[in-house]
Motif scaffolding. Sequence first.
Motif, PDB file in Angstrom:
ATOM      1  N   LEU A 247       0.851  -1.197   0.000  1.00  0.00           N
ATOM      2  CA  LEU A 247       0.000   0.000   0.000  1.00  0.00           C
ATOM      3  C   LEU A 247       0.886   1.245   0.000  1.00  0.00           C
ATOM      4  N   LEU A 248       0.666   2.105  -0.999  1.00  0.00           N
ATOM      5  CA  LEU A 248       1.468   3.325  -1.147  1.00  0.00           C
ATOM      6  C   LEU A 248       0.558   4.547  -1.090  1.00  0.00           C
ATOM      7  N   PHE A 249       1.154   5.693  -0.800  1.00  0.00           N
ATOM      8  CA  PHE A 249       0.408   6.958  -0.811  1.00  0.00           C
ATOM      9  C   PHE A 249       0.954   7.835  -1.934  1.00  0.00           C
ATOM     10  N   GLY A 250       0.046   8.420  -2.721  1.00  0.00           N
ATOM     11  CA  GLY A 250       0.477   9.326  -3.800  1.00  0.00           C
ATOM     12  C   GLY A 250       0.760   8.571  -5.073  1.00  0.00           C
ATOM     13  N   GLU A 251       2.033   8.557  -5.471  1.00  0.00           N
ATOM     14  CA  GLU A 251       2.440   7.929  -6.727  1.00  0.00           C
ATOM     15  C   GLU A 251       2.503   6.410  -6.618  1.00  0.00           C
ATOM     16  N   MET A 280      -7.123  -5.698   0.815  1.00  0.00           N
ATOM     17  CA  MET A 280      -5.788  -6.305   0.951  1.00  0.00           C
ATOM     18  C   MET A 280      -5.864  -7.550   1.843  1.00  0.00           C
ATOM     19  N   ASP A 281      -6.669  -7.453   2.902  1.00  0.00           N
ATOM     20  CA  ASP A 281      -6.864  -8.570   3.817  1.00  0.00           C
ATOM     21  C   ASP A 281      -7.428  -9.793   3.076  1.00  0.00           C
ATOM     22  N   THR A 287       1.906 -10.874   4.519  1.00  0.00           N
ATOM     23  CA  THR A 287       2.163  -9.569   5.140  1.00  0.00           C
ATOM     24  C   THR A 287       1.657  -8.434   4.249  1.00  0.00           C
ATOM     25  N   LEU A 288       1.181  -7.394   4.880  1.00  0.00           N
ATOM     26  CA  LEU A 288       0.836  -6.172   4.145  1.00  0.00           C
ATOM     27  C   LEU A 288       1.961  -5.167   4.381  1.00  0.00           C
ATOM     28  N   LEU A 289       2.591  -4.725   3.288  1.00  0.00           N
ATOM     29  CA  LEU A 289       3.706  -3.778   3.384  1.00  0.00           C
ATOM     30  C   LEU A 289       3.145  -2.388   3.103  1.00  0.00           C
ATOM     31  N   ILE A 290       3.193  -1.517   4.106  1.00  0.00           N
ATOM     32  CA  ILE A 290       2.505  -0.220   3.993  1.00  0.00           C
ATOM     33  C   ILE A 290       3.490   0.930   4.179  1.00  0.00           C
ATOM     34  N   GLU A 291       3.406   1.864   3.238  1.00  0.00           N
ATOM     35  CA  GLU A 291       4.240   3.063   3.308  1.00  0.00           C
ATOM     36  C   GLU A 291       3.637   3.996   4.354  1.00  0.00           C
TER      37      GLU A 291
END
Length: 314
Positions: A247-251, A280-281, A287-291
Motif C-alpha cells: 500500500l502506497l500513498f500518492g504515486e 488487501m486482507d 504480510t501487508l507492506l505499507i508506506e
Amino acid sequence: MYVSLEQAVAKLQRGEVVAIPTETVYGLAGDARHAPALKQIYALKERPASNPLIVHIGQMAQVNDWVSEFPPLAKKLAEAFWPGPFTLVLPAKAEVSSVVRAGEPTVALRMPAHPVTQQVLKASGLALAAPSANKYTQLSPTTAAHVEQSLGQEVAVLDGGPCDVGIESTIVFVAGEQWQLLRLGMVTLAQIEAVAGCSASHCETVATPKVPGQHVLHYSPATPIQLFDHRADLIAFSKQQSNSAVLLFGEDAPVDVPSFVLPNVAQAAAEKLYETLHKMDALQVKTLLIENPPNEADWLAIQDRLQRASHKLN
Ligand code: AMP
Ligand code: MG
C-alpha cells in the motif's frame, strides 16, 4: 440481513440492534437508554464491558438529557463541528446508564452528519449508542458488506452506501475551560485549537477519563502489517517477500506483488483507507507492506490508525 429505513427504525424502537451508516464508519446502533440493547451491542461485538459507547444525537437540545454540565467551551466546539465526525466527552448526568458509559463519570456524545443517520435519529426519536459495527479490535466497516463480513448475515444492516469520512471520529474531553484530545480523527488538532482559542491542556487539575478504546492493538486487519518510512526499503523488501501486498500513498511504483495506491490528500485517503485494507486482507497474503503517509498534521489520524493496526503483541 438488509433492512429498510422504516424497518431499521421499528427495530430500534423495539429495543433491537441495527447496523447503520454514518459518515465515519458503520455503527452497530441501539437505544442508548435501553440496557438490553446496549448489552447486545457489547455481546455481538465481543467488546469488553469496560469500553464505553458513544451516544449519537440528532439535535443540540438533546445534549442536556445526557450531561450534568455543558461548559461554554464544549458548546462552542459542538456548534463548530456538529453535525460531523467529532465526539465530546462531558460529565454525565447521574441517571445515564452505567452500561453506556462503562462505569465512567462521563458520557460521549456525537451528532452525525450522514443524512441517513439523521433520518434514523429523527424518525426513531431516540439517542443511539453506535460503536463500529465489527468485532472488537478488527478493522472498522465502511460499507454494508463489511458489516456482514464481520458480524454475520444475522445482523440487520441498513445500507447507506460507502462512508465518506472513512475513519472514526475525533474525541475531545472537555472539563470547564480545559480540553484534551482523546482520539485523533479527521477534525484536526489545529481546527479544534482555532475554535477553542487555546491549546489542549494536560488537564493536570482535572481527572481525565480512562480511554479504554485506545488499546494499542485496534482497527486491525487479520493480516500482519509492516510499516515503512522509506519507499525504497518497502520496494526492496517486497522483492524478498513475494507473498505480500503493498500500500502506497500518492504515486504508484513498480512492484511484483499486488499493489494499492491511496491519494496524497489526507481526506481522500481516509475515505478509502479501511476499504483498501479490507481488500488487501481478502488477498490472504502473509504480510501487508505499507508506506507511512506524509509526516504532516493532516495525516496524524491516518498515521494513528496504521500504527495501531500494525502493532504486534510480542
Ligand atoms: P468507538 O470505539 O468509536 O465507539 O469509540 C468509543 C471510544 O469513545 C471509547 O473507547 C472512549 O475512548 C470514548 N468514550 C466513549 N464513551 C466515553 C465515556 N463515557 N467517557 C470517556 N470516553 C468515552
Ligand atoms: Mg471500533
